[in-house]
Design a protein around this motif. Structure first.
Motif, PDB file in Angstrom:
ATOM      1  N   ALA A  15       0.803  -1.216   0.000  1.00 37.23           N
ATOM      2  CA  ALA A  15       0.000   0.000   0.000  1.00 37.23           C
ATOM      3  C   ALA A  15       0.843   1.276   0.000  1.00 37.23           C
ATOM      4  O   ALA A  15       0.286   2.378  -0.065  1.00 37.23           O
ATOM      5  CB  ALA A  15      -0.939   0.002   1.207  1.00 37.23           C
ATOM      6  N   GLY A  16       2.159   1.136   0.093  1.00 38.38           N
ATOM      7  CA  GLY A  16       3.037   2.301   0.084  1.00 38.38           C
ATOM      8  C   GLY A  16       2.896   3.181   1.304  1.00 38.38           C
ATOM      9  O   GLY A  16       3.017   4.409   1.226  1.00 38.38           O
ATOM     10  N   ALA A  70      -7.617  -6.159   1.781  1.00 38.91           N
ATOM     11  CA  ALA A  70      -7.719  -7.292   0.865  1.00 38.91           C
ATOM     12  C   ALA A  70      -6.809  -7.101  -0.342  1.00 38.91           C
ATOM     13  O   ALA A  70      -6.169  -8.048  -0.818  1.00 38.91           O
ATOM     14  CB  ALA A  70      -9.160  -7.480   0.413  1.00 38.91           C
ATOM     15  N   GLN A  71      -6.731  -5.871  -0.822  1.00 38.90           N
ATOM     16  CA  GLN A  71      -5.923  -5.580  -2.001  1.00 38.90           C
ATOM     17  C   GLN A  71      -4.572  -4.959  -1.659  1.00 38.90           C
ATOM     18  O   GLN A  71      -3.728  -4.783  -2.554  1.00 38.90           O
ATOM     19  CB  GLN A  71      -6.684  -4.643  -2.940  1.00 38.90           C
ATOM     20  N   GLY A  72      -4.365  -4.646  -0.376  1.00 34.47           N
ATOM     21  CA  GLY A  72      -3.130  -3.967   0.002  1.00 34.47           C
ATOM     22  C   GLY A  72      -2.995  -2.638  -0.722  1.00 34.47           C
ATOM     23  O   GLY A  72      -1.962  -2.324  -1.313  1.00 34.47           O
ATOM     24  N   ARG A  73      -4.062  -1.823  -0.661  1.00 31.11           N
ATOM     25  CA  ARG A  73      -4.111  -0.594  -1.449  1.00 31.11           C
ATOM     26  C   ARG A  73      -4.512   0.591  -0.581  1.00 31.11           C
ATOM     27  O   ARG A  73      -5.431   0.487   0.237  1.00 31.11           O
ATOM     28  CB  ARG A  73      -5.115  -0.768  -2.592  1.00 31.11           C
ATOM     29  N   LEU A  74      -3.817   1.689  -0.743  1.00 32.21           N
ATOM     30  CA  LEU A  74      -4.159   2.928  -0.047  1.00 32.21           C
ATOM     31  C   LEU A  74      -5.247   3.634  -0.839  1.00 32.21           C
ATOM     32  O   LEU A  74      -5.028   4.079  -1.967  1.00 32.21           O
ATOM     33  CB  LEU A  74      -2.923   3.816   0.083  1.00 32.21           C
ATOM     34  N   LEU A  75      -6.441   3.743  -0.239  1.00 34.10           N
ATOM     35  CA  LEU A  75      -7.588   4.328  -0.933  1.00 34.10           C
ATOM     36  C   LEU A  75      -7.630   5.843  -0.800  1.00 34.10           C
ATOM     37  O   LEU A  75      -7.972   6.556  -1.749  1.00 34.10           O
ATOM     38  CB  LEU A  75      -8.894   3.732  -0.393  1.00 34.10           C
ATOM     39  N   HIS A  76      -7.312   6.334   0.395  1.00 37.33           N
ATOM     40  CA  HIS A  76      -7.365   7.777   0.661  1.00 37.33           C
ATOM     41  C   HIS A  76      -6.260   8.142   1.642  1.00 37.33           C
ATOM     42  O   HIS A  76      -5.913   7.363   2.538  1.00 37.33           O
ATOM     43  CB  HIS A  76      -8.720   8.177   1.258  1.00 37.33           C
ATOM     44  N   HIS A  77      -5.733   9.352   1.486  1.00 36.67           N
ATOM     45  CA  HIS A  77      -4.708   9.873   2.398  1.00 36.67           C
ATOM     46  C   HIS A  77      -4.889  11.380   2.452  1.00 36.67           C
ATOM     47  O   HIS A  77      -4.757  12.058   1.418  1.00 36.67           O
ATOM     48  CB  HIS A  77      -3.318   9.504   1.868  1.00 36.67           C
ATOM     49  N   THR A  78      -5.240  11.912   3.627  1.00 34.61           N
ATOM     50  CA  THR A  78      -5.621  13.315   3.664  1.00 34.61           C
ATOM     51  C   THR A  78      -5.462  13.933   5.049  1.00 34.61           C
ATOM     52  O   THR A  78      -5.099  13.266   6.020  1.00 34.61           O
ATOM     53  CB  THR A  78      -7.079  13.469   3.176  1.00 34.61           C
TER      54      THR A  78
END
Length: 221
Positions: A15-16, A70-78
Motif C-alpha cells: 500500500a506504500g 484485501a488488495q493492500g491498497r491505499l484508498l485515501h490519504h488526507t
C-alpha cells in the motif's frame, strides 16, 4: 504469529504506507484491533477496510489513511482535524465526555450516513470503553469542513479544529465516506505520553481471527 507479521509487512509495503507517512508500529496496532473486532463479531469478517488517524502527528500533515487490506491498497490519504480543546497544531488532550469539544481515541465502527449542516456525514460508534463510547450521543461524526485545507494551514500555521469530530477536506469527504460507511473500522491513535489501553489490542484474539480469515484455521461450525 509469523504469518500475521508477514501479512502486516506485506500489506504495509504494497500500500506504500511508509512513503505515505504512516509508521509501521501504528499500522500494526490498528490491525491488531481490526482483527480483534472481527473475532468478537463487532465487525463482519467480510470487512476489509480500515481508517487510521494518527494523532501523534501535526495537524498540518496528512494524518488520515484509508486502506483496503484485501488488495493492500491505499484508498485515501488526507488531512483530518481534531477538537478545539484537544490542542492547537498537535493533539494533546482527549475526552469521552459530553461538551468537552475534544477528540476521542481508540477504535470505532462506522454507521449510517445522513445529510447534516456539513453536507454528507457519517455516524461513528465508539467501541473502546472509557475512551470513545459516547461518540454517538456527542454527535462525533465524519464530515467535511472548510477549515480542513492546505490554505487554512498556510494562513494559520495549523489546521482548523472541530468540536471533536474527525473533520475532512470538503471535496474529499463524499468519496471517503462512501469508502468507509456501514461497518468498517476506524482507529484513532494516541500520541506518545497519552495514556491509552484497550481490550482490542490483545494479540491472541487478533491472531485467531487472522488465522480464520486467511484459511489457516477452520472456522467453528
Amino acid at each position: 504469529m509469523a504469518a500475521f507479521e508477514q501479512h502486516i509487512a506485506a500489506t504495509y509495503t504494497r500500500a506504500g504506507l511508509l512513503n505515505a507517512g504512516l509508521p509501521l508500529v501504528t499500522y500494526r496496532k490498528a490491525l491488531v484491533g481490526f482483527y480483534n473486532l472481527q473475532q468478537r463479531g463487532t465487525v463482519s469478517s467480510k470487512c476489509h477496510t480500515i481508517t487510521i488517524i494518527d494523532f501523534s502527528q501535526s495537524s498540518t500533515r496528512e494524518r488520515l489513511w484509508v486502506v483496503d487490506l484485501a488488495q493492500g491498497r491505499l484508498l485515501h490519504h488526507t488531512l483530518v482535524a481534531h477538537g478545539k480543546n484537544t490542542g492547537a497544531e498537535y493533539a494533546q488532550s482527549f475526552s469521552n465526555q459530553e461538551g468537552s469539544e475534544m477528540s476521542s481515541l481508540g477504535f470505532y465502527v462506522t454507521g449510517t450516513t445522513y445529510q447534516g449542516k456539513h453536507g454528507l456525514s457519517l455516524k461513528l460508534q465508539g467501541v473502546d470503553e472509557g475512551y470513545n463510547t459516547n461518540a454517538l450521543s456527542r454527535s462525533v461524526v465524519v464530515h467535511g469542513a472548510e477549515y480542513v485545507s492546505p490554505a487554512f494551514v498556510r494562513q494559520h500555521g495549523r489546521l482548523g479544529r472541530s468540536q471533536g469530530c474527525p473533520a475532512l477536506p470538503v471535496a474529499q469527504t463524499p468519496g471517503i465516506i462512501r469508502s468507509i460507511k456501514s461497518g468498517t473500522v476506524v482507529f484513532a491513535n494516541a500520541p506518545t505520553g497519552v495514556a491509552y489501553q484497550s481490550q482490542w489490542l490483545q494479540l491472541d484474539g487478533a491472531l485467531l481471527a487472522f488465522a480464520q480469515h486467511s484459511g489457516l484455521l477452520q472456522r467453528p461450525g
